[in-house]
Each structure stands twice: as C-alpha cells, then as structure tokens.
Write a protein that holds these residues in place. Structure first.
Motif, PDB file in Angstrom:
ATOM      1  N   GLY A 299       0.798  -1.214   0.000  1.00 13.34           N
ATOM      2  CA  GLY A 299       0.000   0.000   0.000  1.00 13.34           C
ATOM      3  C   GLY A 299       0.831   1.264   0.000  1.00 13.34           C
ATOM      4  O   GLY A 299       2.066   1.234   0.109  1.00 13.34           O
ATOM      5  N   ARG A 300       0.143   2.385  -0.078  1.00 17.38           N
ATOM      6  CA  ARG A 300       0.774   3.685  -0.304  1.00 17.38           C
ATOM      7  C   ARG A 300       1.789   4.064   0.775  1.00 17.38           C
ATOM      8  O   ARG A 300       2.757   4.769   0.494  1.00 17.38           O
ATOM      9  CB  ARG A 300      -0.320   4.761  -0.380  1.00 17.38           C
ATOM     10  N   ARG A 301       1.570   3.612   2.007  1.00 19.44           N
ATOM     11  CA  ARG A 301       2.472   4.018   3.091  1.00 19.44           C
ATOM     12  C   ARG A 301       3.766   3.203   3.124  1.00 19.44           C
ATOM     13  O   ARG A 301       4.643   3.472   3.954  1.00 19.44           O
ATOM     14  CB  ARG A 301       1.735   3.911   4.427  1.00 19.44           C
TER      15      ARG A 301
ATOM     16  N   SER B 272       7.543   4.789   3.122  1.00 17.88           N
ATOM     17  CA  SER B 272       7.337   6.244   3.116  1.00 17.88           C
ATOM     18  C   SER B 272       8.569   6.973   3.647  1.00 17.88           C
ATOM     19  O   SER B 272       8.907   8.067   3.172  1.00 17.88           O
ATOM     20  CB  SER B 272       6.109   6.609   3.951  1.00 17.88           C
TER      21      SER B 272
ATOM     22  N   ASP C 125      -3.580   3.193  -2.530  1.00 19.91           N
ATOM     23  CA  ASP C 125      -4.181   3.168  -1.203  1.00 19.91           C
ATOM     24  C   ASP C 125      -5.388   2.229  -1.241  1.00 19.91           C
ATOM     25  O   ASP C 125      -5.801   1.759  -2.301  1.00 19.91           O
ATOM     26  CB  ASP C 125      -4.562   4.568  -0.725  1.00 19.91           C
ATOM     27  N   VAL C 126      -5.943   1.963  -0.061  1.00 18.80           N
ATOM     28  CA  VAL C 126      -7.001   0.962   0.027  1.00 18.80           C
ATOM     29  C   VAL C 126      -8.263   1.419  -0.710  1.00 18.80           C
ATOM     30  O   VAL C 126      -9.011   0.596  -1.258  1.00 18.80           O
ATOM     31  CB  VAL C 126      -7.304   0.627   1.507  1.00 18.80           C
TER      32      VAL C 126
ATOM     33  N   SER D 264      -8.390   3.308  -3.561  1.00 20.88           N
ATOM     34  CA  SER D 264      -8.218   3.113  -5.001  1.00 20.88           C
ATOM     35  C   SER D 264      -8.265   1.637  -5.358  1.00 20.88           C
ATOM     36  O   SER D 264      -8.729   1.253  -6.436  1.00 20.88           O
ATOM     37  CB  SER D 264      -6.905   3.739  -5.478  1.00 20.88           C
TER      38      SER D 264
ATOM     39  N   SER E 153      -6.396  -3.745   5.299  1.00 19.98           N
ATOM     40  CA  SER E 153      -4.960  -3.481   5.288  1.00 19.98           C
ATOM     41  C   SER E 153      -4.317  -3.790   6.633  1.00 19.98           C
ATOM     42  O   SER E 153      -5.002  -3.851   7.667  1.00 19.98           O
ATOM     43  CB  SER E 153      -4.699  -2.009   4.921  1.00 19.98           C
TER      44      SER E 153
ATOM     45  N   GLU F 173       3.050  -1.287   4.281  1.00 13.38           N
ATOM     46  CA  GLU F 173       1.605  -1.450   4.365  1.00 13.38           C
ATOM     47  C   GLU F 173       1.162  -2.552   3.408  1.00 13.38           C
ATOM     48  O   GLU F 173       1.523  -2.523   2.230  1.00 13.38           O
ATOM     49  CB  GLU F 173       0.893  -0.143   4.000  1.00 13.38           C
TER      50      GLU F 173
ATOM     51  N   LEU G 268      -2.011  -4.349   1.608  1.00  9.80           N
ATOM     52  CA  LEU G 268      -3.420  -4.246   1.247  1.00  9.80           C
ATOM     53  C   LEU G 268      -3.907  -5.624   0.799  1.00  9.80           C
ATOM     54  O   LEU G 268      -3.195  -6.336   0.105  1.00  9.80           O
ATOM     55  CB  LEU G 268      -3.625  -3.245   0.101  1.00  9.80           C
TER      56      LEU G 268
END
Length: 292
Positions: free
Chosen positions: A155-157, A160, A182-183, A185, A202, A265, A267
């Motif tokens: 996921g996006r994080r 980071s 992200d969750v 999308s 997630s 992260e 998902l």
C-alpha cells in the motif's frame, strides 16, 4: 490504479537475479502470505482448480497446497528462475494430491482460458505489474462461476520513510520508490469489474534495521530494482546516494535503540465471480453522490 512506469522485462530479470537470495530476505512477505491465507478461514469454498499468480519461490503456493490437497494447482510467475525454485520446493506428491503445474508469463496477459479456475490468488505481485487494473481484469476473466479472487499488494504508506528521505536529497529521487495504491483506489479498481461482495482491508508493519545498508541489501535481495521502473537509471543505490541516505535517514527515522524504522503497508482484496452485465440487482437503484 495505473503502473505504466513498470518495465516488465526488467522486472523478470531482476527477480530471476534475486531467486537465490529472495527467501533469506522475505520474512515480511511470508507473514503477509500467512495473513492472506487466513482470509480463507472465513470463506466457504472447496476449489478444484487454483491459480497462484506471482508465485515467486513458492511459499504461498505451498500454503495453498497444504489447505487444498486435492485441488489442481498452477504456479505462475514472470521469472523462470522463480518457477524453478517453486517446482523444486514442492513436497513429494501423494496419490490423493492434486497435480502441480507451472507456467511463466505476464500477469496482465494470462495464458489461460476464461473460467479456468475456482480460486485465483496473488501474494505481493501486483505492484510489479505494468497495468494492475488489467491484472485484476485478467484474474476475473479466468475465474469460473462461483469462484473467488484473493490477493495482496503493498500500500501507499510502504517505504514512506525512504521516499521522503530520497525527496529531501533530490525531489525526483522519490520516484525511485514505487507509487503504491491506497485501500480506497484498490476498492475502486475492484468495483470496475463484474464481481460481487468485494472486500479490502490493510495491515501496517514497522520493520527495523541496524543501518541504511541493511535496508538497501534487503530490497536488493528481494529483487527491488530501480532499473525496473521506466525512466529511472540503474544504480539507484550508488555510493554517493548511500552516503546521503546514511546521513539523512537517521536524522528523522532513528529509534531510541539506534535502529532505523521502515513502514510497510499490506493491502488485501477479495471478490466473488459475478456474471458480466449484472452489475446491479433487479431491485437495486444505484445512488449518485451530490456534485458528481
């Protein structure tokens, strides 16, 4: 949920080159695989034909075999070297076990007939596919009526800290870390398919490393290659950049015990087969939000 920045052929070469080191660095990947399999604890399904997309060295494939011993199971990966590891790691087949099959190719262009599988799975492969939406569409295409698709991706994080540190060195450097979804999308991508009961969730993990080089070595050992990202030069972790990272990363992300933190992260997504053309039930009126 587009990833047209991915260079598919280079991804295959990177993972083939990492096939010998992958398992030594894949602790998190195995944990996420265990959690993905646990989603099946609450699902009533007895698949006869299973597809594992992006099987890697075969850890999740073996989990699926342990749960569904009689099913015919296809392990699929872009890398022939990874497939060879999966093939060699299979336990001796008992007479009552389903057959193992192995196939290489692009997850966005699956070489299987429509409706071929009752359970279509993928653990942490989607982020390396050039068109994740097309991969989802292909998973749905090869799904048989009554079948389930189940997958995980980063996921996006994820990473980071690394992305922000690279950006602080040079703005364009942040692009060397994959842009994960992200969750929300991910859920939107599922809703574009003829599926029912789509579910996303997630998990967030914080891993720690003694120094920047330990993180870099792990990413390299897993096959994460800057050259697999279109427009990114190879040698992402050159000496000058490593020196910059070693200085800047600890300034913001060093913990009290001196170790460096890195966020990952995971998902998860799942959805059931639905007949195409029946996106809305007979008595369901779709609601459109105001302003759209």
């Amino acid at each position: 949920m587009s990833s047209s920045h991915i260079h598919t052929q280079q991804v295959g070469r990177a993972f083939s080159g990492a096939s010998e080191t992958y398992d030594a660095h894949a602790v998190l990947q195995r944990e996420i695989a265990d959690r993905l399999l646990a989603h099946l604890d609450f699902i009533k399904i007895e698949p006869q034909r299973i597809l594992d997309i992006g099987c890697g060295t075969g850890y999740f494939t073996r989990l699926l075999r342990g749960r569904y011993k009689r099913a015919a199971l296809v392990a699929f990966d872009l890398s022939e070297s990874m497939l060879q590891h999966t093939r060699s790691a299979h336990a001796r087949r008992m007479p009552w076990h389903g057959r193992h099959h192995h196939a290489a190719g692009d997850a966005a262009q699956l070489p299987f007939k429509s409706g071929s599988f009752d359970l279509v799975c993928s653990n942490l492969a989607m982020q390396w596919v050039n068109d994740p939406q097309q991969m989802l569409a292909e998973m749905r295409r090869v799904l048989a009526p009554g079948g389930l698709m189940l997958f995980s991706t980063f996921g996006r994080r994820t990473l980071s800290e690394l992305r922000q540190t690279l950006a602080s060195i040079e703005t364009e450097r942040a692009g060397h870390v994959l842009p994960f979804p992200d969750v929300m999308s991910l859920g939107d991508a599922l809703m574009k398919l003829p599926v029912e009961l789509p579910v996303t969730d997630s998990d967030l993990f914080t891993l720690t490393y003694p120094d920047v080089m330990a993180l870099v070595r792990e990413l390299k050992g897993l096959g994460a290659s800057a050259s697999a990202i279109r427009g990114r030069r190879a040698g992402l972790y050159g000496r000058s950049l490593i020196r910059e990272l070693e200085q800047r990363y600890p300034e913001r992300y060093q913990m009290e015990d001196g170790r460096l933190s890195a966020t990952f992260e995971a998902l998860y997504g799942q959805a059931w087969y639905k007949e195409a053309g029946f996106e809305h039930g007979d008595h369901v009126i779709p609601i459109q939000l105001a302003g759209r």
